[in-house]
Design a protein around this motif. Structure first.
Motif, PDB file in Angstrom:
ATOM      1  N   GLY A  32     -11.193  -8.814   6.997  1.00 50.01           N
ATOM      2  CA  GLY A  32     -11.453  -9.279   5.737  1.00 50.01           C
ATOM      3  C   GLY A  32     -10.487  -8.675   4.547  1.00 50.01           C
ATOM      4  O   GLY A  32     -10.776  -8.794   3.379  1.00 50.01           O
ATOM      5  N   SER A  33      -9.945  -7.508   4.997  1.00 52.30           N
ATOM      6  CA  SER A  33      -9.061  -6.728   4.322  1.00 52.30           C
ATOM      7  C   SER A  33      -7.765  -7.268   3.558  1.00 52.30           C
ATOM      8  O   SER A  33      -6.778  -7.013   4.314  1.00 52.30           O
ATOM      9  N   THR A  34      -8.045  -8.265   2.832  1.00 51.77           N
ATOM     10  CA  THR A  34      -7.039  -8.811   2.075  1.00 51.77           C
ATOM     11  C   THR A  34      -5.982  -7.929   1.182  1.00 51.77           C
ATOM     12  O   THR A  34      -4.761  -8.200   1.529  1.00 51.77           O
ATOM     13  N   LEU A  35      -6.370  -7.336   0.665  1.00 48.07           N
ATOM     14  CA  LEU A  35      -5.671  -6.267  -0.198  1.00 48.07           C
ATOM     15  C   LEU A  35      -4.515  -5.660   0.384  1.00 48.07           C
ATOM     16  O   LEU A  35      -3.261  -5.643   0.279  1.00 48.07           O
ATOM     17  N   PRO A  36      -4.887  -4.778   1.730  1.00 47.60           N
ATOM     18  CA  PRO A  36      -4.312  -4.107   2.300  1.00 47.60           C
ATOM     19  C   PRO A  36      -3.086  -4.851   3.088  1.00 47.60           C
ATOM     20  O   PRO A  36      -1.708  -4.517   3.117  1.00 47.60           O
ATOM     21  N   ARG A  37      -3.435  -6.083   3.418  1.00 45.84           N
ATOM     22  CA  ARG A  37      -2.385  -7.092   4.096  1.00 45.84           C
ATOM     23  C   ARG A  37      -1.316  -7.567   3.039  1.00 45.84           C
ATOM     24  O   ARG A  37      -0.331  -7.637   3.373  1.00 45.84           O
ATOM     25  N   ARG A  38      -2.017  -7.889   1.814  1.00 40.61           N
ATOM     26  CA  ARG A  38      -1.041  -8.063   0.683  1.00 40.61           C
ATOM     27  C   ARG A  38       0.043  -6.956   0.422  1.00 40.61           C
ATOM     28  O   ARG A  38       1.265  -7.157   0.058  1.00 40.61           O
ATOM     29  N   GLN A  39      -0.589  -5.751   0.324  1.00 40.19           N
ATOM     30  CA  GLN A  39       0.432  -4.573   0.094  1.00 40.19           C
ATOM     31  C   GLN A  39       1.508  -4.294   0.938  1.00 40.19           C
ATOM     32  O   GLN A  39       2.309  -4.072   0.748  1.00 40.19           O
ATOM     33  N   LEU A  40       0.880  -4.501   2.462  1.00 42.36           N
ATOM     34  CA  LEU A  40       1.878  -4.235   3.358  1.00 42.36           C
ATOM     35  C   LEU A  40       2.897  -5.286   3.571  1.00 42.36           C
ATOM     36  O   LEU A  40       4.154  -5.195   3.469  1.00 42.36           O
ATOM     37  N   GLY A  41       2.477  -6.534   3.128  1.00 44.82           N
ATOM     38  CA  GLY A  41       3.693  -7.667   3.234  1.00 44.82           C
ATOM     39  C   GLY A  41       4.669  -7.545   1.923  1.00 44.82           C
ATOM     40  O   GLY A  41       5.719  -7.824   2.247  1.00 44.82           O
ATOM     41  N   ARG A  42       3.866  -7.113   1.034  1.00 49.29           N
ATOM     42  CA  ARG A  42       4.972  -6.745  -0.346  1.00 49.29           C
ATOM     43  C   ARG A  42       5.919  -5.759  -0.031  1.00 49.29           C
ATOM     44  O   ARG A  42       7.151  -5.803  -0.335  1.00 49.29           O
ATOM     45  N   ILE A  63       7.129   4.917   6.729  1.00 51.35           N
ATOM     46  CA  ILE A  63       6.767   3.980   7.828  1.00 51.35           C
ATOM     47  C   ILE A  63       5.266   4.517   8.111  1.00 51.35           C
ATOM     48  O   ILE A  63       4.277   3.638   8.365  1.00 51.35           O
ATOM     49  N   ASP A  64       4.850   5.797   7.945  1.00 51.69           N
ATOM     50  CA  ASP A  64       3.411   5.957   8.391  1.00 51.69           C
ATOM     51  C   ASP A  64       2.492   5.331   7.263  1.00 51.69           C
ATOM     52  O   ASP A  64       1.357   5.123   7.601  1.00 51.69           O
ATOM     53  N   ASP A  65       3.053   5.318   5.860  1.00 53.86           N
ATOM     54  CA  ASP A  65       2.236   4.621   4.855  1.00 53.86           C
ATOM     55  C   ASP A  65       2.040   3.118   5.365  1.00 53.86           C
ATOM     56  O   ASP A  65       0.953   2.632   5.254  1.00 53.86           O
ATOM     57  N   LEU A  66       3.096   2.730   5.768  1.00 54.25           N
ATOM     58  CA  LEU A  66       3.194   1.289   5.989  1.00 54.25           C
ATOM     59  C   LEU A  66       1.913   0.963   7.343  1.00 54.25           C
ATOM     60  O   LEU A  66       1.104  -0.065   7.333  1.00 54.25           O
ATOM     61  N   LYS A  67       2.060   1.919   8.303  1.00 54.24           N
ATOM     62  CA  LYS A  67       1.194   1.924   9.511  1.00 54.24           C
ATOM     63  C   LYS A  67      -0.326   2.115   8.837  1.00 54.24           C
ATOM     64  O   LYS A  67      -1.434   1.395   9.443  1.00 54.24           O
ATOM     65  N   ASN A  68      -0.649   2.889   7.964  1.00 52.07           N
ATOM     66  CA  ASN A  68      -1.899   3.113   7.405  1.00 52.07           C
ATOM     67  C   ASN A  68      -2.512   1.923   6.959  1.00 52.07           C
ATOM     68  O   ASN A  68      -3.507   1.427   6.860  1.00 52.07           O
ATOM     69  N   LEU A  69      -1.418   0.978   6.371  1.00 49.74           N
ATOM     70  CA  LEU A  69      -1.989  -0.231   5.500  1.00 49.74           C
ATOM     71  C   LEU A  69      -2.269  -1.022   6.605  1.00 49.74           C
ATOM     72  O   LEU A  69      -3.029  -2.020   6.620  1.00 49.74           O
ATOM     73  N   ALA A  70      -1.649  -1.120   7.831  1.00 48.35           N
ATOM     74  CA  ALA A  70      -1.795  -2.308   8.721  1.00 48.35           C
ATOM     75  C   ALA A  70      -3.075  -1.656   9.529  1.00 48.35           C
ATOM     76  O   ALA A  70      -3.884  -2.858   9.746  1.00 48.35           O
ATOM     77  N   GLN A  71      -3.563  -0.605   9.556  1.00 41.39           N
ATOM     78  CA  GLN A  71      -4.755  -0.101  10.143  1.00 41.39           C
ATOM     79  C   GLN A  71      -6.040  -0.393   9.126  1.00 41.39           C
ATOM     80  O   GLN A  71      -6.985  -0.960   9.693  1.00 41.39           O
ATOM     81  N   GLN A  72      -5.722  -0.349   8.040  1.00 33.72           N
ATOM     82  CA  GLN A  72      -6.830  -0.908   6.793  1.00 33.72           C
ATOM     83  C   GLN A  72      -6.896  -2.209   6.872  1.00 33.72           C
ATOM     84  O   GLN A  72      -8.225  -2.523   6.599  1.00 33.72           O
ATOM     85  N   SER A  73      -6.019  -3.234   7.080  1.00 31.82           N
ATOM     86  CA  SER A  73      -6.186  -4.405   7.370  1.00 31.82           C
ATOM     87  C   SER A  73      -7.062  -4.824   8.131  1.00 31.82           C
ATOM     88  O   SER A  73      -7.674  -6.214   8.602  1.00 31.82           O
ATOM     89  N   SER A  74      -7.201  -4.071   9.421  1.00 35.60           N
ATOM     90  CA  SER A  74      -8.080  -4.444  10.400  1.00 35.60           C
ATOM     91  C   SER A  74      -9.485  -4.174  10.369  1.00 35.60           C
ATOM     92  O   SER A  74     -10.576  -4.265  11.130  1.00 35.60           O
ATOM     93  N   THR A  75      -9.988  -3.464   9.022  1.00 34.58           N
ATOM     94  CA  THR A  75     -11.345  -2.974   8.695  1.00 34.58           C
ATOM     95  C   THR A  75     -11.966  -4.110   8.084  1.00 34.58           C
ATOM     96  O   THR A  75     -11.720  -4.713   7.670  1.00 34.58           O
TER      97      THR A  75
END
Length: 296
Positions: free
Chosen positions: A8-18, A75-87
């Motif tokens: 359900g973590s829409t916001l991290p997915r949006r941030q990662l995509g942008r 890249i580590d910051d991007l990966k962190n967002l990807a992991q948050q999106s799975s929460t």
């Protein structure tokens, strides 16, 4: 509808995509070029950049980062967002929340400010337990009594963003006077609901202003669907500021507006409505006055 396997973590997915879109544009890659290099379809890249994928593989994030010439820290910051999106979010796992509204809840929980207009019922964040029960039942006629109670409990938990001790959200509610007179439940229900709104409006992070009947159609404003303008915290270390978004909900579903032009229109509407409302103290007095009428 939300499912257990649906992050359900829409916001991290949006941030990662942008962030990925900006990185791609920064090195001059077209969508077609990026898709070819990543051995993906163009549609897949678009879905990732728009934050529509439920999950983005860390391996893909790493490869995107290398392709776009990002350094290891980025890249580590991007990966962190990807992991948050799975929460999973607190409302995940219930069949009672539609997917579109689940996306809104995620954005609402991350917002710093809300600007809300409603003309027919009390906004969900301000509803009392008793009022919410009477609102939910006719909207979901096939629900079991247990479903109704769960929906109401979810609504009450959602409202905690207004009263939590750590960074309660700042919310401005513009409410048409008709909401005070559209009877939901008993007279006692209405009296207690209006007093609840008045009490909530004394909090420093909450503003409630009533648009009176006498205001007519103020300024350039015309009757519009209820809406919520969401603003997000500024100064994100990783990828700057999350753009504001407008949420509207109809019988047929949920809509989001994100373009600068749409935001400008809605902010203009909100300003026109606000200018025609009663002041906060006057609005509080009116709420309590109408509450007393119900008691009589």
């Amino acid at each position: 509808m939300a499912r257990d396997d649906q992050p359900g973590s829409t916001l991290p997915r949006r941030q990662l995509g942008r962030a990925l879109r900006e990185a791609r544009q920064g090195v001059g890659f077209t969508l077609e070029q990026a898709a070819r290099e990543m051995e993906m379809s163009k549609t897949s890249v678009i879905r990732i950049e728009k934050g529509h994928n439920d999950k983005v593989k860390l391996r893909d994030v790493d490869e995107f980062g290398r392709l776009y010439e990002l350094d290891d820290e980025q890249i580590d910051d991007l990966k962190n967002l990807a992991q948050q999106s799975s929460t999973k979010s607190w409302w995940a796992g219930t069949h009672l929340i539609k997917a579109g509204f689940a996306a809104y809840l995620e954005l609402e929980s991350a917002a710093s400010e809300l600007h809300i207009y409603h003309s027919s019922i009390v906004p969900g964040l301000l509803q009392s337990l008793e009022y919410a029960r009477h609102v939910v039942r006719p909207f979901f006629p096939i629900d079991t009594p247990e479903d109704v109670e769960q929906r109401v409990a979810l609504r009450m938990r959602r409202a905690a963003i207004l009263t939590r001790q750590h960074r309660p959200i700042h919310a401005e509610f513009l409410i048409h006077e008709s909401v005070l007179h559209i009877r939901v439940g008993s007279a006692g229900t209405m009296s207690r609901q209006l007093r609840h709104i008045a009490d909530m409006s004394t909090r420093p992070n909450i503003s409630v202003r009533i648009l009176p009947f006498a205001a007519g159609i103020p300024g350039t404003w015309c009757p519009v669907l209820p809406y919520i303008i969401l603003d997000f915290p500024t100064g994100s270390r990783e990828f700057g500021n999350e753009p504001p978004v407008v949420h509207t909900e109809t019988t047929m579903g949920t809509m989001f507006f994100e373009s600068d032009e749409d935001l400008k229109i809605y902010r203009g509407i909100h300003e026109s409505v606000r200018e025609a409302t009663l002041g906060e103290c006057q609005s509080r007095d009116l709420l309590r006055q109408v509450a007393r009428r119900y008691e009589q």
